[in-house]
Design a protein around this motif. Structure first.
Motif, PDB file in Angstrom:
ATOM      1  N   VAL A  61      -1.453  16.185   3.189  1.00  0.00           N
ATOM      2  CA  VAL A  61      -0.164  17.573   3.260  1.00  0.00           C
ATOM      3  C   VAL A  61       1.272  18.080   3.898  1.00  0.00           C
ATOM      4  O   VAL A  61       2.611  17.125   4.442  1.00  0.00           O
ATOM      5  CB  VAL A  61      -0.593  18.758   3.491  1.00  0.00           C
ATOM      6  N   CYS A  62       1.033  16.855   5.838  1.00  0.00           N
ATOM      7  CA  CYS A  62       1.836  16.977   6.496  1.00  0.00           C
ATOM      8  C   CYS A  62       0.682  16.359   7.620  1.00  0.00           C
ATOM      9  O   CYS A  62      -0.565  16.057   7.722  1.00  0.00           O
ATOM     10  CB  CYS A  62       2.398  17.971   6.998  1.00  0.00           C
ATOM     11  N   GLU A  63       1.826  15.463   8.083  1.00  0.00           N
ATOM     12  CA  GLU A  63       1.227  15.440  10.042  1.00  0.00           C
ATOM     13  C   GLU A  63       0.601  16.418  10.634  1.00  0.00           C
ATOM     14  O   GLU A  63       1.135  17.674  10.469  1.00  0.00           O
ATOM     15  CB  GLU A  63       1.749  14.593  10.703  1.00  0.00           C
ATOM     16  N   VAL A  64      -0.581  15.830  11.229  1.00  0.00           N
ATOM     17  CA  VAL A  64      -0.943  17.405  12.549  1.00  0.00           C
ATOM     18  C   VAL A  64      -0.015  17.570  13.764  1.00  0.00           C
ATOM     19  O   VAL A  64       0.324  16.773  13.824  1.00  0.00           O
ATOM     20  CB  VAL A  64      -2.187  16.760  13.155  1.00  0.00           C
ATOM     21  N   SER A  65       1.254  18.965  13.509  1.00  0.00           N
ATOM     22  CA  SER A  65       1.220  19.346  14.772  1.00  0.00           C
ATOM     23  C   SER A  65       0.808  20.953  14.738  1.00  0.00           C
ATOM     24  O   SER A  65       0.209  21.379  14.126  1.00  0.00           O
ATOM     25  CB  SER A  65       2.888  19.154  14.418  1.00  0.00           C
ATOM     26  N   ASP A  89      -7.457  11.631  10.551  1.00  0.00           N
ATOM     27  CA  ASP A  89      -6.285  10.606  11.167  1.00  0.00           C
ATOM     28  C   ASP A  89      -5.742  10.895  11.474  1.00  0.00           C
ATOM     29  O   ASP A  89      -4.552  10.479  11.565  1.00  0.00           O
ATOM     30  CB  ASP A  89      -6.535   9.519   9.560  1.00  0.00           C
ATOM     31  N   GLY A  90      -4.934  12.248  11.948  1.00  0.00           N
ATOM     32  CA  GLY A  90      -3.635  12.662  11.774  1.00  0.00           C
ATOM     33  C   GLY A  90      -2.907  13.658  10.730  1.00  0.00           C
ATOM     34  O   GLY A  90      -1.517  14.037  11.249  1.00  0.00           O
ATOM     35  N   PHE A  91      -4.046  13.233   9.765  1.00  0.00           N
ATOM     36  CA  PHE A  91      -2.663  14.367   9.031  1.00  0.00           C
ATOM     37  C   PHE A  91      -4.341  15.203   8.590  1.00  0.00           C
ATOM     38  O   PHE A  91      -4.637  15.080   8.300  1.00  0.00           O
ATOM     39  CB  PHE A  91      -3.353  13.677   8.003  1.00  0.00           C
ATOM     40  N   LEU A  92      -3.250  17.070   7.779  1.00  0.00           N
ATOM     41  CA  LEU A  92      -3.576  17.478   7.179  1.00  0.00           C
ATOM     42  C   LEU A  92      -3.801  17.210   5.801  1.00  0.00           C
ATOM     43  O   LEU A  92      -2.840  16.656   5.483  1.00  0.00           O
ATOM     44  CB  LEU A  92      -2.517  19.230   7.560  1.00  0.00           C
ATOM     45  N   LYS A  93      -4.915  17.277   5.415  1.00  0.00           N
ATOM     46  CA  LYS A  93      -4.962  16.858   4.546  1.00  0.00           C
ATOM     47  C   LYS A  93      -5.387  17.869   3.220  1.00  0.00           C
ATOM     48  O   LYS A  93      -6.897  19.098   4.280  1.00  0.00           O
ATOM     49  CB  LYS A  93      -5.918  15.744   3.858  1.00  0.00           C
ATOM     50  N   VAL A  94      -6.039  18.135   1.737  1.00  0.00           N
ATOM     51  CA  VAL A  94      -6.335  18.799   1.197  1.00  0.00           C
ATOM     52  C   VAL A  94      -7.438  17.632   0.362  1.00  0.00           C
ATOM     53  O   VAL A  94      -7.475  16.540   0.604  1.00  0.00           O
ATOM     54  CB  VAL A  94      -5.919  19.310  -0.120  1.00  0.00           C
ATOM     55  N   ASP A  95      -8.920  18.385   0.179  1.00  0.00           N
ATOM     56  CA  ASP A  95     -10.179  17.164   0.287  1.00  0.00           C
ATOM     57  C   ASP A  95     -10.895  17.870  -0.608  1.00  0.00           C
ATOM     58  O   ASP A  95     -10.665  18.919  -0.856  1.00  0.00           O
ATOM     59  CB  ASP A  95     -10.730  16.938   1.416  1.00  0.00           C
ATOM     60  N   SER A  96     -11.539  17.060  -1.467  1.00  0.00           N
ATOM     61  CA  SER A  96     -12.764  18.084  -2.550  1.00  0.00           C
ATOM     62  C   SER A  96     -13.476  16.668  -2.716  1.00  0.00           C
ATOM     63  O   SER A  96     -13.377  15.343  -2.788  1.00  0.00           O
ATOM     64  CB  SER A  96     -12.317  18.261  -3.962  1.00  0.00           C
ATOM     65  N   LYS A 129      10.334  19.744   2.497  1.00  0.00           N
ATOM     66  CA  LYS A 129      10.075  18.430   1.992  1.00  0.00           C
ATOM     67  C   LYS A 129       8.831  18.047   1.023  1.00  0.00           C
ATOM     68  O   LYS A 129       7.774  18.325   1.220  1.00  0.00           O
ATOM     69  CB  LYS A 129       9.988  17.571   3.175  1.00  0.00           C
ATOM     70  N   ASP A 130       9.467  16.387   0.664  1.00  0.00           N
ATOM     71  CA  ASP A 130       8.485  16.037  -0.342  1.00  0.00           C
ATOM     72  C   ASP A 130       7.957  14.683  -0.008  1.00  0.00           C
ATOM     73  O   ASP A 130       8.667  13.862   0.071  1.00  0.00           O
ATOM     74  CB  ASP A 130       9.095  15.703  -2.432  1.00  0.00           C
ATOM     75  N   ILE A 131       6.920  14.354   0.705  1.00  0.00           N
ATOM     76  CA  ILE A 131       7.052  13.827   1.684  1.00  0.00           C
ATOM     77  C   ILE A 131       5.880  12.219   1.494  1.00  0.00           C
ATOM     78  O   ILE A 131       6.140  11.099   1.315  1.00  0.00           O
ATOM     79  CB  ILE A 131       6.705  14.051   3.151  1.00  0.00           C
ATOM     80  N   TYR A 132       4.632  12.859   0.564  1.00  0.00           N
ATOM     81  CA  TYR A 132       3.255  12.477   0.149  1.00  0.00           C
ATOM     82  C   TYR A 132       3.691  12.506  -1.286  1.00  0.00           C
ATOM     83  O   TYR A 132       1.921  12.036  -1.299  1.00  0.00           O
ATOM     84  CB  TYR A 132       2.143  13.053   0.893  1.00  0.00           C
TER      85      TYR A 132
END
Length: 132
Positions: A61-65, A89-96, A129-132
């Motif tokens: 989703v984005c880098e952790v901040s 790994d320093g990122f907010l992610k969506v997981d399943s 933004k559209d980053i990933y």
């Protein structure tokens, strides 16, 4: 399941792109509405001491901040059907994670698309933004 063959067929079906990392890892570029794209990684994970495999799906989703409203995103994830937020790994992610023997290929395809849309939605909300 031949995961490599499944992955290629799925990417072709949705008009996305597919890169194989190895026989158990696939990287997809999923088309999202409004000319956006989301990268999703799917991998087969064997459960130790059991005759079972899980399809593990994740997307950044984005880098952790410090500016992320973590209570709000965790509260929102209570409404997610198949997914949840994780920090890795320093990122907010969506997981399943989906038990392979309990579903068919169509379900896995739907889960990948749903996760991609969810990650993209939150990426846009948080970063604009559209980053990933």
């Amino acid at each position: 399941m031949n995961f490599k063959a499944f992955s290629q067929k799925f990417a072709d079906t949705i008009g996305g792109k597919y890169n194989d990392y190895d026989d158990d890892h696939s990287i997809f570029i999923i088309p999202i509405k409004n000319d956006r794209f989301q990268t999703v990684i799917a991998r087969l994970v064997r459960i130790d001491n059991q005759d079972a495999e899980v399809v593990h799906i994740t997307s950044k989703v984005c880098e952790v901040s410090e500016s992320i409203d973590y209570p709000a995103i965790l509260e929102a994830s209570a409404d997610f059907k198949l997914s949840s937020f994780i920090v890795e790994d320093g990122f907010l992610k969506v997981d399943s994670a989906i038990l392979l023997k309990s579903v068919d290929e169509a379900f896995i395809e739907q889960a990948i698309v749903e996760l991609a849309n969810l990650a993209d939605e939150w990426e846009l909300k948080i970063t604009g933004k559209d980053i990933y």
